[in-house]
Design a protein around this motif. Structure first.
Motif, PDB file in Angstrom:
ATOM      1  N   MET A 131       0.849  -1.171   0.000  1.00  0.00           N
ATOM      2  CA  MET A 131       0.000   0.000   0.000  1.00  0.00           C
ATOM      3  C   MET A 131       0.899   1.241   0.000  1.00  0.00           C
ATOM      4  SD  MET A 131      -2.774   1.071   2.891  1.00  0.00           S
ATOM      5  CE  MET A 131      -3.549  -0.500   2.710  1.00  0.00           C
ATOM      6  N   LYS A 132       0.618   2.133  -0.922  1.00  0.00           N
ATOM      7  CA  LYS A 132       1.418   3.345  -1.036  1.00  0.00           C
ATOM      8  C   LYS A 132       0.768   4.477  -0.248  1.00  0.00           C
ATOM      9  CE  LYS A 132       3.464   2.310  -5.440  1.00  0.00           C
ATOM     10  NZ  LYS A 132       3.934   2.875  -6.685  1.00  0.00           N
ATOM     11  N   ALA A 133       1.590   5.421   0.183  1.00  0.00           N
ATOM     12  CA  ALA A 133       1.089   6.548   0.955  1.00  0.00           C
ATOM     13  C   ALA A 133       0.103   7.377   0.140  1.00  0.00           C
ATOM     14  CB  ALA A 133       2.239   7.409   1.441  1.00  0.00           C
ATOM     15  N   SER A 134       0.341   7.495  -1.157  1.00  0.00           N
ATOM     16  CA  SER A 134      -0.574   8.279  -1.993  1.00  0.00           C
ATOM     17  C   SER A 134      -1.956   7.629  -2.051  1.00  0.00           C
ATOM     18  CB  SER A 134      -0.004   8.432  -3.404  1.00  0.00           C
ATOM     19  OG  SER A 134       0.222   7.172  -3.982  1.00  0.00           O
ATOM     20  N   ASP A 135      -1.995   6.288  -2.026  1.00  0.00           N
ATOM     21  CA  ASP A 135      -3.286   5.588  -2.001  1.00  0.00           C
ATOM     22  C   ASP A 135      -4.000   5.831  -0.675  1.00  0.00           C
ATOM     23  OD1 ASP A 135      -2.600   4.570  -4.459  1.00  0.00           O
ATOM     24  OD2 ASP A 135      -1.865   2.668  -3.628  1.00  0.00           O
ATOM     25  N   VAL A 136      -3.246   5.852   0.396  1.00  0.00           N
ATOM     26  CA  VAL A 136      -3.833   6.031   1.721  1.00  0.00           C
ATOM     27  C   VAL A 136      -4.367   7.446   1.885  1.00  0.00           C
ATOM     28  CG1 VAL A 136      -3.344   5.981   4.196  1.00  0.00           C
ATOM     29  CG2 VAL A 136      -2.333   4.263   2.696  1.00  0.00           C
ATOM     30  N   ARG A 137      -3.660   8.415   1.349  1.00  0.00           N
ATOM     31  CA  ARG A 137      -4.071   9.813   1.510  1.00  0.00           C
ATOM     32  C   ARG A 137      -5.394  10.129   0.820  1.00  0.00           C
ATOM     33  NH1 ARG A 137      -0.160  12.662   4.010  1.00  0.00           N
ATOM     34  NH2 ARG A 137       1.976  11.909   3.800  1.00  0.00           N
ATOM     35  N   THR A 138      -5.748   9.357  -0.203  1.00  0.00           N
ATOM     36  CA  THR A 138      -6.995   9.630  -0.930  1.00  0.00           C
ATOM     37  C   THR A 138      -8.223   9.106  -0.197  1.00  0.00           C
ATOM     38  OG1 THR A 138      -6.794   7.588  -2.208  1.00  0.00           O
ATOM     39  CG2 THR A 138      -5.829   9.579  -3.172  1.00  0.00           C
ATOM     40  N   GLU A 173     -12.757   5.250   6.111  1.00  0.00           N
ATOM     41  CA  GLU A 173     -12.133   4.174   5.328  1.00  0.00           C
ATOM     42  C   GLU A 173     -10.794   3.774   5.934  1.00  0.00           C
ATOM     43  OE1 GLU A 173     -13.810   4.990   0.828  1.00  0.00           O
ATOM     44  OE2 GLU A 173     -12.055   6.093   1.501  1.00  0.00           O
ATOM     45  N   LEU A 174     -10.049   4.753   6.403  1.00  0.00           N
ATOM     46  CA  LEU A 174      -8.749   4.464   7.025  1.00  0.00           C
ATOM     47  C   LEU A 174      -8.921   3.682   8.320  1.00  0.00           C
ATOM     48  CD1 LEU A 174      -6.814   7.795   6.424  1.00  0.00           C
ATOM     49  CD2 LEU A 174      -6.444   5.605   5.302  1.00  0.00           C
ATOM     50  N   ASN A 175      -9.932   4.040   9.104  1.00  0.00           N
ATOM     51  CA  ASN A 175     -10.189   3.306  10.346  1.00  0.00           C
ATOM     52  C   ASN A 175     -10.583   1.857  10.057  1.00  0.00           C
ATOM     53  OD1 ASN A 175      -9.568   5.255  12.283  1.00  0.00           O
ATOM     54  ND2 ASN A 175     -11.556   6.230  12.031  1.00  0.00           N
ATOM     55  N   ASP A 176     -11.384   1.655   9.022  1.00  0.00           N
ATOM     56  CA  ASP A 176     -11.773   0.293   8.640  1.00  0.00           C
ATOM     57  C   ASP A 176     -10.557  -0.508   8.184  1.00  0.00           C
ATOM     58  OD1 ASP A 176     -14.397   0.889   9.226  1.00  0.00           O
ATOM     59  OD2 ASP A 176     -14.967   1.254   7.129  1.00  0.00           O
ATOM     60  N   GLU A 177      -9.725   0.113   7.362  1.00  0.00           N
ATOM     61  CA  GLU A 177      -8.516  -0.552   6.868  1.00  0.00           C
ATOM     62  C   GLU A 177      -7.564  -0.872   8.018  1.00  0.00           C
ATOM     63  OE1 GLU A 177      -6.170  -2.218   3.916  1.00  0.00           O
ATOM     64  OE2 GLU A 177      -8.151  -1.334   3.664  1.00  0.00           O
ATOM     65  N   LEU A 178      -7.457   0.041   8.970  1.00  0.00           N
ATOM     66  CA  LEU A 178      -6.595  -0.169  10.131  1.00  0.00           C
ATOM     67  C   LEU A 178      -7.082  -1.357  10.958  1.00  0.00           C
ATOM     68  CD1 LEU A 178      -4.166   0.956  11.701  1.00  0.00           C
ATOM     69  CD2 LEU A 178      -5.755   2.426  12.936  1.00  0.00           C
ATOM     70  N   ARG A 236       5.461 -11.043   5.266  1.00  0.00           N
ATOM     71  CA  ARG A 236       4.137 -10.414   5.378  1.00  0.00           C
ATOM     72  C   ARG A 236       3.984  -9.672   6.706  1.00  0.00           C
ATOM     73  NH1 ARG A 236       0.476  -8.009   2.714  1.00  0.00           N
ATOM     74  NH2 ARG A 236      -1.637  -8.386   3.352  1.00  0.00           N
ATOM     75  N   VAL A 237       4.621 -10.170   7.760  1.00  0.00           N
ATOM     76  CA  VAL A 237       4.552  -9.531   9.080  1.00  0.00           C
ATOM     77  C   VAL A 237       5.102  -8.105   8.989  1.00  0.00           C
ATOM     78  CG1 VAL A 237       5.368  -9.642  11.456  1.00  0.00           C
ATOM     79  CG2 VAL A 237       4.735 -11.737  10.270  1.00  0.00           C
ATOM     80  N   ARG A 238       6.237  -7.960   8.338  1.00  0.00           N
ATOM     81  CA  ARG A 238       6.881  -6.650   8.197  1.00  0.00           C
ATOM     82  C   ARG A 238       6.022  -5.714   7.355  1.00  0.00           C
ATOM     83  NH1 ARG A 238      12.586  -5.643   5.110  1.00  0.00           N
ATOM     84  NH2 ARG A 238      12.803  -3.461   5.632  1.00  0.00           N
ATOM     85  N   ILE A 239       5.456  -6.226   6.266  1.00  0.00           N
ATOM     86  CA  ILE A 239       4.627  -5.406   5.381  1.00  0.00           C
ATOM     87  C   ILE A 239       3.394  -4.890   6.119  1.00  0.00           C
ATOM     88  CG2 ILE A 239       3.155  -5.504   3.327  1.00  0.00           C
ATOM     89  CD1 ILE A 239       5.207  -7.565   2.214  1.00  0.00           C
ATOM     90  N   ILE A 240       2.747  -5.761   6.875  1.00  0.00           N
ATOM     91  CA  ILE A 240       1.547  -5.371   7.624  1.00  0.00           C
ATOM     92  C   ILE A 240       1.896  -4.326   8.676  1.00  0.00           C
ATOM     93  CG2 ILE A 240      -0.235  -6.200   9.216  1.00  0.00           C
ATOM     94  CD1 ILE A 240      -0.715  -6.975   6.332  1.00  0.00           C
ATOM     95  N   ARG A 241       3.012  -4.544   9.382  1.00  0.00           N
ATOM     96  CA  ARG A 241       3.421  -3.606  10.426  1.00  0.00           C
ATOM     97  C   ARG A 241       3.664  -2.217   9.841  1.00  0.00           C
ATOM     98  NH1 ARG A 241       8.026  -6.014  12.255  1.00  0.00           N
ATOM     99  NH2 ARG A 241       9.323  -4.502  11.203  1.00  0.00           N
ATOM    100  N   ILE A 257      -0.768   4.074   7.906  1.00  0.00           N
ATOM    101  CA  ILE A 257      -2.156   4.520   8.069  1.00  0.00           C
ATOM    102  C   ILE A 257      -2.297   5.368   9.326  1.00  0.00           C
ATOM    103  CG2 ILE A 257      -4.488   3.722   8.608  1.00  0.00           C
ATOM    104  CD1 ILE A 257      -4.053   1.481   6.617  1.00  0.00           C
ATOM    105  N   GLN A 258      -1.662   4.948  10.424  1.00  0.00           N
ATOM    106  CA  GLN A 258      -1.749   5.725  11.664  1.00  0.00           C
ATOM    107  C   GLN A 258      -1.139   7.108  11.495  1.00  0.00           C
ATOM    108  OE1 GLN A 258       0.134   3.063  14.447  1.00  0.00           O
ATOM    109  NE2 GLN A 258      -1.839   2.278  15.165  1.00  0.00           N
ATOM    110  N   THR A 259      -0.044   7.202  10.775  1.00  0.00           N
ATOM    111  CA  THR A 259       0.606   8.494  10.544  1.00  0.00           C
ATOM    112  C   THR A 259      -0.299   9.414   9.744  1.00  0.00           C
ATOM    113  OG1 THR A 259       2.779   7.452  10.590  1.00  0.00           O
ATOM    114  CG2 THR A 259       2.628   9.610   9.539  1.00  0.00           C
ATOM    115  N   ILE A 260      -0.893   8.900   8.690  1.00  0.00           N
ATOM    116  CA  ILE A 260      -1.744   9.726   7.843  1.00  0.00           C
ATOM    117  C   ILE A 260      -3.054  10.092   8.561  1.00  0.00           C
ATOM    118  CG2 ILE A 260      -3.071   9.731   5.675  1.00  0.00           C
ATOM    119  CD1 ILE A 260      -0.672   8.175   4.473  1.00  0.00           C
ATOM    120  N   LEU A 261      -3.577   9.154   9.360  1.00  0.00           N
ATOM    121  CA  LEU A 261      -4.762   9.464  10.178  1.00  0.00           C
ATOM    122  C   LEU A 261      -4.461  10.613  11.141  1.00  0.00           C
ATOM    123  CD1 LEU A 261      -6.522   6.159  11.241  1.00  0.00           C
ATOM    124  CD2 LEU A 261      -7.584   8.178  10.281  1.00  0.00           C
TER     125      LEU A 261
END
Length: 63
Positions: A1-8, A13-18, A42-47, A53-57
């Motif tokens: 997941m890219k930051a630009s995707d998260v910012r849109t 939606e971010l809370n649901d994804e989180l 996958r553990v590292r990617i999820i973390r 997401i938390q940063t952008i939220l």
């Protein structure tokens, strides 16, 4: 997941994804504890996705 995707996305939606990512993180930790984890990367990617997401939220809520 890219930051630009998260910012849109909206805050809801971010809370649901989180929540979804945290559930997946729990399942991965459970798999690791029982020795069933196959994709350890996958553990590292999820973390990192959770942190992203938390940063952008935090940025959206403070603005």
């Amino acid at each position: 997941m890219k930051a630009s995707d998260v910012r849109t996305k909206t805050v809801d939606e971010l809370n649901d994804e989180l929540a979804k990512l945290k559930k997946e993180q729990f399942n991965l930790r459970f798999q690791k504890a029982t020795g069933q984890l196959e994709n350890t990367a996958r553990v590292r990617i999820i973390r990192r996705d959770i942190a992203r997401i938390q940063t952008i939220l935090r940025d959206k809520l403070s603005a």
